[in-house]
Design a protein around this motif. Sequence first.
Motif, PDB file in Angstrom:
ATOM      1  N   VAL A  19       0.743  -1.207  -0.068  1.00  0.00           N
ATOM      2  CA  VAL A  19      -0.057   0.039  -0.107  1.00  0.00           C
ATOM      3  C   VAL A  19       0.676   1.172   0.199  1.00  0.00           C
ATOM      4  CG1 VAL A  19      -0.250  -0.128   2.668  1.00  0.00           C
ATOM      5  CG2 VAL A  19      -2.152   1.109   1.031  1.00  0.00           C
ATOM      6  N   ILE A  20       2.115   1.223   0.798  1.00  0.00           N
ATOM      7  CA  ILE A  20       2.940   2.440   0.532  1.00  0.00           C
ATOM      8  C   ILE A  20       3.433   2.616  -0.746  1.00  0.00           C
ATOM      9  CG2 ILE A  20       4.967   3.251   1.639  1.00  0.00           C
ATOM     10  CD1 ILE A  20       3.030   3.126   3.610  1.00  0.00           C
ATOM     11  N   ILE A  21       3.752   1.824  -1.715  1.00  0.00           N
ATOM     12  CA  ILE A  21       4.005   2.032  -3.011  1.00  0.00           C
ATOM     13  C   ILE A  21       3.137   2.451  -3.851  1.00  0.00           C
ATOM     14  CG2 ILE A  21       5.118   0.503  -4.716  1.00  0.00           C
ATOM     15  CD1 ILE A  21       6.677  -1.088  -3.024  1.00  0.00           C
ATOM     16  N   CYS A  22       1.987   1.840  -3.558  1.00  0.00           N
ATOM     17  CA  CYS A  22       0.645   2.267  -4.134  1.00  0.00           C
ATOM     18  C   CYS A  22       0.510   3.763  -4.120  1.00  0.00           C
ATOM     19  CB  CYS A  22      -0.404   1.424  -3.965  1.00  0.00           C
ATOM     20  SG  CYS A  22      -0.449  -0.237  -4.626  1.00  0.00           S
ATOM     21  N   ALA A  23       0.627   4.268  -2.717  1.00  0.00           N
ATOM     22  CA  ALA A  23       0.168   5.393  -2.408  1.00  0.00           C
ATOM     23  C   ALA A  23       1.449   6.442  -3.064  1.00  0.00           C
ATOM     24  CB  ALA A  23       0.443   5.798  -0.848  1.00  0.00           C
ATOM     25  N   VAL A  24       2.546   6.118  -2.994  1.00  0.00           N
ATOM     26  CA  VAL A  24       3.773   6.956  -3.441  1.00  0.00           C
ATOM     27  C   VAL A  24       3.254   7.130  -5.054  1.00  0.00           C
ATOM     28  CG1 VAL A  24       6.062   7.041  -4.084  1.00  0.00           C
ATOM     29  CG2 VAL A  24       5.492   6.318  -1.994  1.00  0.00           C
ATOM     30  N   ILE A  25       2.964   5.936  -5.707  1.00  0.00           N
ATOM     31  CA  ILE A  25       2.837   6.212  -7.185  1.00  0.00           C
ATOM     32  C   ILE A  25       1.712   6.889  -7.307  1.00  0.00           C
ATOM     33  CG2 ILE A  25       2.011   4.610  -9.124  1.00  0.00           C
ATOM     34  CD1 ILE A  25       3.569   2.257  -7.927  1.00  0.00           C
ATOM     35  N   GLU A  26       0.607   6.970  -6.782  1.00  0.00           N
ATOM     36  CA  GLU A  26      -0.622   7.680  -6.865  1.00  0.00           C
ATOM     37  C   GLU A  26      -0.106   9.146  -6.701  1.00  0.00           C
ATOM     38  OE1 GLU A  26      -3.380   7.251  -8.227  1.00  0.00           O
ATOM     39  OE2 GLU A  26      -3.758   5.121  -7.821  1.00  0.00           O
ATOM     40  N   THR A  27       0.632   9.540  -5.729  1.00  0.00           N
ATOM     41  CA  THR A  27       1.102  10.661  -5.462  1.00  0.00           C
ATOM     42  C   THR A  27       1.943  11.265  -6.574  1.00  0.00           C
ATOM     43  OG1 THR A  27       1.008  10.268  -3.337  1.00  0.00           O
ATOM     44  CG2 THR A  27       2.529  12.170  -3.849  1.00  0.00           C
ATOM     45  N   LYS A  28       2.638  10.670  -7.256  1.00  0.00           N
ATOM     46  CA  LYS A  28       3.492  10.747  -8.493  1.00  0.00           C
ATOM     47  C   LYS A  28       2.761  11.271  -9.567  1.00  0.00           C
ATOM     48  CE  LYS A  28       7.812  11.277 -10.084  1.00  0.00           C
ATOM     49  NZ  LYS A  28       8.934  12.152  -9.388  1.00  0.00           N
ATOM     50  N   ARG A  68      -1.115   4.268 -14.961  1.00  0.00           N
ATOM     51  CA  ARG A  68      -1.167   2.676 -15.420  1.00  0.00           C
ATOM     52  C   ARG A  68      -0.555   2.103 -14.151  1.00  0.00           C
ATOM     53  NH1 ARG A  68       2.177   2.212 -19.947  1.00  0.00           N
ATOM     54  NH2 ARG A  68       1.249  -0.168 -20.195  1.00  0.00           N
ATOM     55  N   MET A  69       0.631   2.598 -13.755  1.00  0.00           N
ATOM     56  CA  MET A  69       1.209   1.962 -12.773  1.00  0.00           C
ATOM     57  C   MET A  69       0.338   1.929 -11.601  1.00  0.00           C
ATOM     58  SD  MET A  69       4.972   3.852 -12.944  1.00  0.00           S
ATOM     59  CE  MET A  69       5.721   2.950 -11.346  1.00  0.00           C
ATOM     60  N   GLY A  70      -0.382   2.884 -10.996  1.00  0.00           N
ATOM     61  CA  GLY A  70      -1.431   2.908  -9.897  1.00  0.00           C
ATOM     62  C   GLY A  70      -2.513   2.013 -10.109  1.00  0.00           C
ATOM     63  N   ASP A  71      -2.885   1.929 -11.343  1.00  0.00           N
ATOM     64  CA  ASP A  71      -4.008   1.053 -11.569  1.00  0.00           C
ATOM     65  C   ASP A  71      -3.558  -0.558 -11.510  1.00  0.00           C
ATOM     66  OD1 ASP A  71      -5.798   2.968 -12.068  1.00  0.00           O
ATOM     67  OD2 ASP A  71      -5.680   2.877 -14.252  1.00  0.00           O
ATOM     68  N   PHE A  72      -2.293  -0.665 -12.081  1.00  0.00           N
ATOM     69  CA  PHE A  72      -1.763  -2.159 -12.109  1.00  0.00           C
ATOM     70  C   PHE A  72      -1.497  -2.538 -10.729  1.00  0.00           C
ATOM     71  CE2 PHE A  72       1.798  -5.104 -12.207  1.00  0.00           C
ATOM     72  CZ  PHE A  72       1.405  -6.088 -12.911  1.00  0.00           C
TER      73      PHE A  72
END
Length: 445
Positions: A29-38, A49-53
């Motif tokens: 979840v931390i990695i997902c949150a960082v990607i969504e922030t990016k 696309r990264m966030g969705d995947f």
Amino acid sequence: MEAVMLSRIQFAVTIFYHFLFVPLTIGLVIICAVIETKFARTKNPLYERMGDFWGKLFTINLVLGIVTGIAMEFQFGTNWSEYSKYMGDIFGSPLAIEAMVAFFLESTFIGVWIFGRKRFSPTMRAVSMWCVAIGTNLSALWIITANGFMQNPVGYKLAEDGSKLLMEDFGAVVTNPYAWFIFFHTVIACYICGSFFVMGISAWHLHRKQNVELFKKSFKYGLVMALFAATLTPFIGHKFGEFTAEMQPAKAAAMEAIWETGEQDFPLIKFTDGTEEGSVEMFNIPKLGSYMYTGDFNGTVTGLNDFPEDERPPVGMIFYSFRGMVTLGVIFLFLAWYGLYLYRSKKLFEKNWYTKVLPFTIILPYVAINLGWIVTEVGRQPWAVYGLMLTEDAASPLAPAQIIFSLGSLVLFYTILLIANVYLMLKFARKGPEEAASGGVEHVA
């Protein structure tokens, strides 16, 4: 004792299955949150696309993991009713806070992230995922707070009739140092799980030259977390070991199969069958053992022979589980730093043994975490609440046949859930972001 052992096995099986879902939830979840922030900051479609995947894989694991946790809590009333009566006043508070605050925060905002994907801005998506991350880690904190009391009882008083424990100082329970040691050690281990999951799947696609740009960036995020978590773990583990030797000396002695008090030169590598006669010394570094458990090269470590035989934990199980956990920790450290070398030298994106082997390491953090759980929980035996309540006194007065039926039902149900989880994770992980994106997050939910 047969019924007690069956109840222990049932709870152990429940925890084992539950802990096949929890580490990835906390770590990913931390990695997902960082990607969504990016994505919110750059509006780059690649990050969307990264966030969705990765968010899709996280959601599958989260939803199936929630079910396994519910059955675990029911067992406090079914299999461990005497424990619940004795500990209810203290144990109930952290679990109630976990359910009403952490779980609701987590479940509410994962719903916002899933079903508001096309309705909210990228910033709201990022905020939602960070709320899920906070809720997930708070959930772990409150559950471990309850467990920490079992390891190191603080802030309580005994009822006048001696029938139960009463909360006297909630602040002491919350700030219990044993709980905080377990929390940081567990959460950091979960970060290793999440990072190797991302690195392993990314390496699988990179080895096949699929969606190279996306998985390069994904690997980078996983690698950063792996370097942080794998490097920090030995330091936290060492301090935790020192504290364990002080608070639960029998557990610490079992971790190294130390039988005699004052064995300052006890070997760090040996073979043992769990008995004093069966221990065979393999390697000895003078005074290092004392330093590892006391912080002093001349410190004294209490041996197992100083404890009554019925108050000693099972030595062989703890001894080998501890060594397995440490060995895997060293492997994670090597793989993380070697991955950094390959990434910086631009050799990662060539076909090599690293990208071929790394997907198979995804399972290793789960093994390490469950070995650590064995050391922590089995090492506390024969106590359900350390120094206050024996495990045999905590169990419900059930017939063995009843426990066997519920145990068999749990194993069947959880195995189906696990198979479903592995199938869905493999399916969407192998497809990659292009095919997974076409179905939409809502479709998976």
